[in-house]
Design an enzyme around this catalytic site. Structure first.
Site, PDB file in Angstrom:
ATOM      1  N   ASN A  99       4.806  -5.700   8.472  1.00 52.36           N
ATOM      2  CA  ASN A  99       4.771  -4.071   7.774  1.00 52.36           C
ATOM      3  C   ASN A  99       6.030  -3.449   7.511  1.00 52.36           C
ATOM      4  O   ASN A  99       6.164  -2.243   7.135  1.00 52.36           O
ATOM      5  CB  ASN A  99       3.884  -3.133   8.614  1.00 52.36           C
ATOM      6  CG  ASN A  99       4.578  -2.735  10.048  1.00 52.36           C
ATOM      7  OD1 ASN A  99       5.382  -3.431  10.407  1.00 52.36           O
ATOM      8  ND2 ASN A  99       3.793  -1.823  10.491  1.00 52.36           N
ATOM      9  N   LYS A 100       7.138  -4.098   7.895  1.00 50.09           N
ATOM     10  CA  LYS A 100       8.511  -3.477   7.767  1.00 50.09           C
ATOM     11  C   LYS A 100       9.061  -3.592   6.402  1.00 50.09           C
ATOM     12  O   LYS A 100       8.473  -4.454   5.589  1.00 50.09           O
ATOM     13  CB  LYS A 100       9.521  -4.058   8.825  1.00 50.09           C
ATOM     14  CG  LYS A 100       8.995  -4.287  10.117  1.00 50.09           C
ATOM     15  CD  LYS A 100       9.042  -2.916  10.870  1.00 50.09           C
ATOM     16  CE  LYS A 100       8.622  -2.880  12.476  1.00 50.09           C
ATOM     17  NZ  LYS A 100       8.436  -1.784  13.219  1.00 50.09           N
ATOM     18  N   GLN A 101      10.044  -3.089   5.914  1.00 56.37           N
ATOM     19  CA  GLN A 101      10.729  -3.014   4.688  1.00 56.37           C
ATOM     20  C   GLN A 101      10.838  -4.526   4.067  1.00 56.37           C
ATOM     21  O   GLN A 101      10.461  -4.900   3.266  1.00 56.37           O
ATOM     22  CB  GLN A 101      11.972  -2.558   4.718  1.00 56.37           C
ATOM     23  CG  GLN A 101      12.050  -0.837   4.529  1.00 56.37           C
ATOM     24  CD  GLN A 101      12.000  -0.448   5.941  1.00 56.37           C
ATOM     25  OE1 GLN A 101      11.776  -0.849   6.868  1.00 56.37           O
ATOM     26  NE2 GLN A 101      12.353   0.981   6.038  1.00 56.37           N
TER      27      GLN A 101
END
Ligand SMILES: *Cc1c(COP(=O)(O)O)cnc(C)c1O
Length: 392
Positions: free
Chosen positions: A183-185
């Protein structure tokens, strides 16, 4: 509109990433190899740092950074209650006591004045988080920490690619830690990296990451090259297996090369939400200072202060019933049972609790369509209208 589910988040994986991982598989070298080194160099460069130490997660990176600073039982580490739970858990994992301070209601990061007031002779570090990716006050924490000669650790797990006054996240304090959950960049599947200018700290983390082995290239005094080669079964401290495989690292290299493209796409999505929701009396949008170059991690709105937590939760249930993925970023850490056991209680940090009870993270990913964003905004408005009609 008939919908299929709009997820809360989704990684952006192209053929470049698939090929990079396949190349590693064909090479036969699946751990401790060139992809890790490349990934470390790319991450360190992005943060303006000399050294990068890749590891299995953001959590393991933060844990090692604290251990490398000597944080242990009897020590206090100042941190925020408004964050993903891992940023405080690592303090417990190191055997130290998390000392929470309340947040600034505008930026949602620790109030710098409260950080300074919380410093005691036992304070061994400040662990500052860029909550929801906002780097506000990082330079202030850095000044406070250096004035008191206490190391600052930057939990920049949500802020890869963000800048504050032109300085990249990851460049504040003694060390920064990025994370690469999907879910991170950008993602490596699972993974993290410590970035620092401190070679000793980097070497200690390399040793901790790999069963406490002596850091390659720095054999103990008096031993020759042969001794350095024979270090696989030599262990000079209690270590962990916190390594990142070559498969993960190669995925990370391919994602890092696309980082600017990914940041631009996410910015366009955030801008569209702002257009769709601006001016809505019941919805507070994220506040980003003009001196911040934002690399968006999530898009989290807050309901107005008139809303209770139960009303917020009903709005979220309603969004989910309409297949709009959303979440309550974040429940306050000090209210979790294993933090209450340390003596913390609801009511201790009123600003963090008030914000936390009113947040809604909206679906946010690179490939979300305009229609999906419009549907999300409309559904949110509909749910808010229902609360108004039903309750007031
Ligand atoms: C994601 C995140 C971490 C670490 O996450 P991992 O899942 O262990 O990689 C730590 N702190 C914050 C604030 C995060 O958002």
């Amino acid at each position: 509109m008939s919908t299929s589910e709009i997820p809360l988040s989704k990684p952006d994986i192209t053929d470049l990433e698939v090929q990079a991982v396949a190349t590693v598989l064909r090479s036969g070298r699946l751990s401790i190899g060139p992809a890790q080194e490349q990934f470390e160099a790319l991450c360190a460069a992005r943060a303006g740092r000399l050294h990068g130490v890749a590891c299995s997660s953001g959590t393991s990176g933060l844990h090692m950074a604290l251990l490398a600073l000597g944080v242990g039982p009897g020590d206090e580490v100042i941190t925020t209650p408004f964050s993903f739970v891992a940023s405080a858990n690592v303090i417990l994992m190191a055997g130290a006591r998390p000392v929470f301070v309340d947040i600034c209601p505008r930026t949602l990061n620790m109030d710098p004045a409260l950080v300074e007031r919380a410093i005691t002779p036992r304070t061994k570090a400040v662990l500052a988080v860029e909550a929801l990716g906002n780097p506000a006050h990082m330079d202030a924490y850095e000044q406070i920490a250096s004035r008191h000669e206490i190391p600052l650790i930057e939990d920049c797990c949500e802020a890869l690619g963000t800048t504050l006054k032109g300085r990249p996240c990851g460049s504040f304090g003694r060390a920064g830690v990025f994370a690469f959950y999907p879910n991170k960049q950008i993602t490596t599947g699972e993974g993290g990296v410590i970035v620092t200018d401190d070679k000793r700290l980097a070497d200690t983390c390399r040793s901790l990451r790999s069963q406490g082995r002596p850091t390659p290239g720095t054999p103990p005094p008096g031993s020759g090259a042969a001794a350095a080669l024979g270090t696989w079964l030599s262990h000079e401290r209690l270590g962990y297996n916190y390594r990142l495989s070559e498969l993960h690292a190669a995925l990370g290299v391919a994602q890092m090369r696309r980082l600017d493209e990914i940041i631009a796409k996410r910015r366009a999505v955030a801008d569209r939400y702002v257009q769709l929701l601006a001016g809505h009396a019941d919805v507070v949008l994220p506040t980003i200072d003009p001196e911040v170059g934002m690399s968006w991690f999530v898009f989290v709105v807050r309901l107005a202060t008139a809303y209770t937590q139960q009303e917020r939760d009903r709005v979220i249930d309603g969004l989910r019933r309409h297949d709009v993925g959303c979440a309550t970023y974040f429940p306050c850490i000090h209210t979790l049972p294993f933090y209450r056991a340390l003596g913390y209680a609801p009511g201790d940090f009123p600003i963090a609790e008030s914000v936390s009870s009113r947040t809604i993270a909206l679906p946010f990913f690179n490939t979300i369509t305009q229609r999906e964003q419009e549907f999300t905004a409309q559904t949110l408005e509909l749910m808010l209208q229902r609360e108004n009609l039903g309750q007031r």
